[in-house]
Write a protein that holds these residues in place. Structure first.
Motif, mmCIF file in Angstrom:
data_model
loop_
_atom_site.group_PDB
_atom_site.id
_atom_site.type_symbol
_atom_site.label_atom_id
_atom_site.label_comp_id
_atom_site.label_asym_id
_atom_site.label_seq_id
_atom_site.Cartn_x
_atom_site.Cartn_y
_atom_site.Cartn_z
ATOM 1 N N ALA A 1 0.834 -1.195 0.000
ATOM 2 C CA ALA A 1 0.000 0.000 0.000
ATOM 3 C C ALA A 1 0.876 1.254 0.000
ATOM 4 O O ALA A 1 2.051 1.228 0.379
ATOM 5 N N GLU A 2 0.270 2.351 -0.411
ATOM 6 C CA GLU A 2 0.989 3.628 -0.415
ATOM 7 C C GLU A 2 1.318 4.030 1.014
ATOM 8 O O GLU A 2 0.444 4.035 1.889
ATOM 9 N N PRO A 3 2.560 4.377 1.325
ATOM 10 C CA PRO A 3 2.916 4.703 2.711
ATOM 11 C C PRO A 3 2.306 6.029 3.169
ATOM 12 O O PRO A 3 2.029 6.918 2.370
ATOM 13 N N ILE A 4 2.110 6.120 4.470
ATOM 14 C CA ILE A 4 1.727 7.376 5.110
ATOM 15 C C ILE A 4 3.016 8.052 5.556
ATOM 16 O O ILE A 4 3.798 7.475 6.332
ATOM 17 N N ARG A 5 3.236 9.250 5.082
ATOM 18 C CA ARG A 5 4.494 9.937 5.381
ATOM 19 C C ARG A 5 4.334 10.902 6.558
ATOM 20 O O ARG A 5 3.324 11.604 6.669
ATOM 21 N N ILE A 6 5.345 10.906 7.427
ATOM 22 C CA ILE A 6 5.415 11.882 8.514
ATOM 23 C C ILE A 6 6.792 12.539 8.473
ATOM 24 O O ILE A 6 7.765 11.924 8.018
ATOM 25 N N GLY A 7 6.876 13.796 8.918
ATOM 26 C CA GLY A 7 8.115 14.554 8.772
ATOM 27 C C GLY A 7 8.804 14.844 10.086
ATOM 28 O O GLY A 7 8.163 15.306 11.040
ATOM 29 N N LEU A 8 10.099 14.589 10.137
ATOM 30 C CA LEU A 8 10.910 14.897 11.314
ATOM 31 C C LEU A 8 11.807 16.096 11.019
ATOM 32 O O LEU A 8 12.691 16.037 10.160
ATOM 33 N N ASN A 9 11.575 17.183 11.728
ATOM 34 C CA ASN A 9 12.423 18.377 11.697
ATOM 35 C C ASN A 9 13.487 18.170 12.770
ATOM 36 O O ASN A 9 13.182 18.244 13.969
ATOM 37 N N PHE A 10 14.733 17.909 12.389
ATOM 38 C CA PHE A 10 15.715 17.596 13.430
ATOM 39 C C PHE A 10 17.068 18.236 13.111
ATOM 40 O O PHE A 10 17.399 18.487 11.947
ATOM 41 N N PRO A 11 17.855 18.545 14.159
ATOM 42 C CA PRO A 11 19.164 19.169 13.944
ATOM 43 C C PRO A 11 20.229 18.118 13.602
ATOM 44 O O PRO A 11 20.807 17.507 14.498
ATOM 45 N N ARG A 12 20.478 17.936 12.310
ATOM 46 C CA ARG A 12 21.557 17.027 11.900
ATOM 47 C C ARG A 12 22.916 17.706 12.032
ATOM 48 O O ARG A 12 23.949 17.047 12.139
ATOM 49 N N THR A 13 22.909 19.043 12.006
ATOM 50 C CA THR A 13 24.115 19.838 12.219
ATOM 51 C C THR A 13 23.804 20.910 13.262
ATOM 52 O O THR A 13 22.656 21.115 13.635
ATOM 53 N N GLY A 14 24.843 21.608 13.711
ATOM 54 C CA GLY A 14 24.631 22.674 14.674
ATOM 55 C C GLY A 14 24.859 22.230 16.106
ATOM 56 O O GLY A 14 25.271 21.083 16.363
ATOM 57 N N PRO A 15 24.571 23.094 17.076
ATOM 58 C CA PRO A 15 24.912 22.823 18.480
ATOM 59 C C PRO A 15 24.122 21.698 19.127
ATOM 60 O O PRO A 15 24.485 21.228 20.198
ATOM 61 N N TYR A 16 23.026 21.245 18.504
ATOM 62 C CA TYR A 16 22.196 20.204 19.102
ATOM 63 C C TYR A 16 22.163 18.941 18.243
ATOM 64 O O TYR A 16 21.213 18.166 18.306
ATOM 65 N N LYS A 17 23.206 18.730 17.457
ATOM 66 C CA LYS A 17 23.198 17.591 16.532
ATOM 67 C C LYS A 17 23.182 16.253 17.265
ATOM 68 O O LYS A 17 22.616 15.274 16.740
ATOM 69 N N ALA A 18 23.766 16.170 18.450
ATOM 70 C CA ALA A 18 23.736 14.905 19.205
ATOM 71 C C ALA A 18 22.300 14.553 19.588
ATOM 72 O O ALA A 18 21.888 13.389 19.503
ATOM 73 N N GLU A 19 21.537 15.565 20.000
ATOM 74 C CA GLU A 19 20.131 15.332 20.307
ATOM 75 C C GLU A 19 19.356 14.958 19.053
ATOM 76 O O GLU A 19 18.416 14.145 19.098
ATOM 77 N N GLY A 20 19.753 15.528 17.915
ATOM 78 C CA GLY A 20 19.100 15.196 16.653
ATOM 79 C C GLY A 20 19.253 13.727 16.292
ATOM 80 O O GLY A 20 18.311 13.096 15.798
ATOM 81 N N VAL A 21 20.441 13.176 16.516
ATOM 82 C CA VAL A 21 20.670 11.743 16.256
ATOM 83 C C VAL A 21 19.698 10.901 17.080
ATOM 84 O O VAL A 21 19.086 9.942 16.578
ATOM 85 N N GLU A 22 19.538 11.275 18.353
ATOM 86 C CA GLU A 22 18.616 10.543 19.232
ATOM 87 C C GLU A 22 17.182 10.625 18.721
ATOM 88 O O GLU A 22 16.446 9.634 18.725
ATOM 89 N N LEU A 23 16.764 11.811 18.305
ATOM 90 C CA LEU A 23 15.400 11.973 17.809
ATOM 91 C C LEU A 23 15.131 11.035 16.637
ATOM 92 O O LEU A 23 14.102 10.351 16.587
#
Length: 410
Positions: free
Chosen positions: A19-41
């Motif tokens: 079936a066609e997937p349902i898409r959801i979007g993650l806005n996350f910091p891959r770079t910048g001062p919070y990139k470690a938290e972004g990896v966790e998200l």
């Protein structure tokens, strides 16, 4: 019969994959001062999607994660929401700063999409800036202040405080809430220094720590996040402040201790909405399975950022199933006042402000020797105090006072 059930489940899984997937979007910091938290998200979100698709998907369709780097910038986060909408995402979640969540949440509202805020602690997120299309899973500054204030009033009464504050929405609201909770509103007695929210220089941190060292404070409150916090804590340790002051970091995280090192963070007190030890404390079998799955996938313990992302995806999918719809208005109705238990004890999406009401924990970073005895060398926190969500969260009257004329979500 068991064989028939197995075949039916297998066929249902194959049909969902087709079936066609349902898409959801993650806005996350891959770079910048919070990139470690972004990896966790991202790791937490992917684990949730894997679990949901394995269990039979949503409305007969698999979930698919879209992710874009926000770099913790408001303008980038807003543009990402537009891109998610163009790609067919049905909801957006994430964020590592309150300004980012507020900006992205407003843009999602304009496009008719729900936005779930993570790692966004300013009271304004679900307070003055709150609206019907925004839900916050993470705790507010007020909630952190309540559990810290109660612990400190019991164990460190009548102390003198010094505050180092990030000059942004979270920093200001956290300072105000903690001063009220600890009775340290007198700024002449309980001094402070503000750190610029953008483009802070090393000399800004040095001046702030030197001013704290020159004070007569017993308690040093460092209201910073990400790399700002790392710089300041290291400077404080180099000056020996940890030996004569109790250091408080209102919002601690696994990634901060991991980056700074347990020797630098040893003895620091703060708050967490979740640690990998919480499922055992709260007798949550689902939480323990989440910890096991995360450890198996990444050979390390999950932190609160991963748990927040995991919980949001699971809860959104559950609301879709219960309402039988992907329509935002139907999902709002399904979420409001919904009580559930997932990775800890009971939680609730409160209707009047869309704040997730949940237990909050005061934690203390363990001694380095104790941390190093752990197989993964990441058992960082001792839980030293607990407060229920009902005790910690602002009341309807508190919320309405902050809102002013806007006494309901629009």
């Amino acid at each position: 019969m068991p064989r028939l059930i197995f075949l039916m489940a297998l066929l249902a899984g194959l049909a969902a994959q087709a079936a066609e997937p349902i898409r959801i979007g993650l806005n996350f910091p891959r770079t910048g001062p919070y990139k470690a938290e972004g990896v966790e998200l991202k790791r937490g979100a992917l684990l949730a999607i894997e679990a949901i698709n394995r269990e039979g998907s949503v409305l007969g369709r698999p979930l698919e994660l879209l992710s874009l780097n926000s770099a913790s910038r408001e303008d980038t986060a807003e543009r990402n929401v537009d891109k998610f909408a163009q790609l067919g995402a049905r909801m957006v979640f994430g964020g590592a700063t309150s300004e980012e969540a507020i900006a992205a949440g407003k843009r999602a509202h304009a496009l008719g999409m729900l936005y779930f805020a993570t790692l966004s602690y300013a009271n304004e997120v679900t307070g003055r800036e709150g609206h019907r299309y925004l839900f916050r899973e993470s705790n507010s500054a007020w909630m952190s202040a309540q559990v810290l204030g109660e612990y400190l009033s019991w164990h460190l009464p009548r102390r003198r405080y010094h505050y180092i504050v990030r000059d942004d929405a979270w920093g200001r609201s956290m300072e105000s809430a903690l001063r009220a909770a600890t009775g340290s509103q007198d700024r002449a007695r309980h001094g402070y220094t503000r750190i610029p929210s953008h483009n802070a220089r090393r000399e800004d941190y040095v001046k702030a720590i030197q001013r704290a060292a020159e004070s007569e404070a017993d308690v040093l409150v460092v209201m910073l996040l990400g790399e700002d916090l790392l710089h300041s804590i290291r400077l404080a340790r180099n000056l020996g402040l940890g030996s004569r002051m109790q250091i408080i970091v209102p919002n601690l995280s696994k990634s901060i201790v991991q980056q700074a090192g347990p020797r630098v963070m040893e003895g620091v007190i703060g708050t967490e909405a979740w640690t990998w030890r919480v499922p055992e404390l709260e007798k949550s079998s689902e939480g323990q399975r989440f910890v096991e799955a995360f450890v198996k996938a990444h050979q390390e313990y999950p932190g609160s950022a991963a748990a927040s992302a995991y919980g949001i995806v699971r809860q959104w999918a559950d609301a879709v199933r219960r309402s039988g719809s992907l329509d935002s208005e139907a999902l709002i109705a399904a979420l409001e006042n919904h009580r559930y238990q997932l990775l800890k004890d009971g939680q609730e999406w409160r209707a009047f402000d869309h704040q997730n009401v949940q237990s909050i924990y005061a934690v203390k970073v363990k001694a380095r020797d104790e941390v190093m005895r752990d197989p993964y060398k990441q058992d960082y926190f001792s839980i030293i105090h607990r407060m229920t969500g009902e005790q910690a969260a602002p009341t309807l009257e508190d919320w309405q006072q902050e809102r002013g004329d806007m006494l309901s979500l629009q």
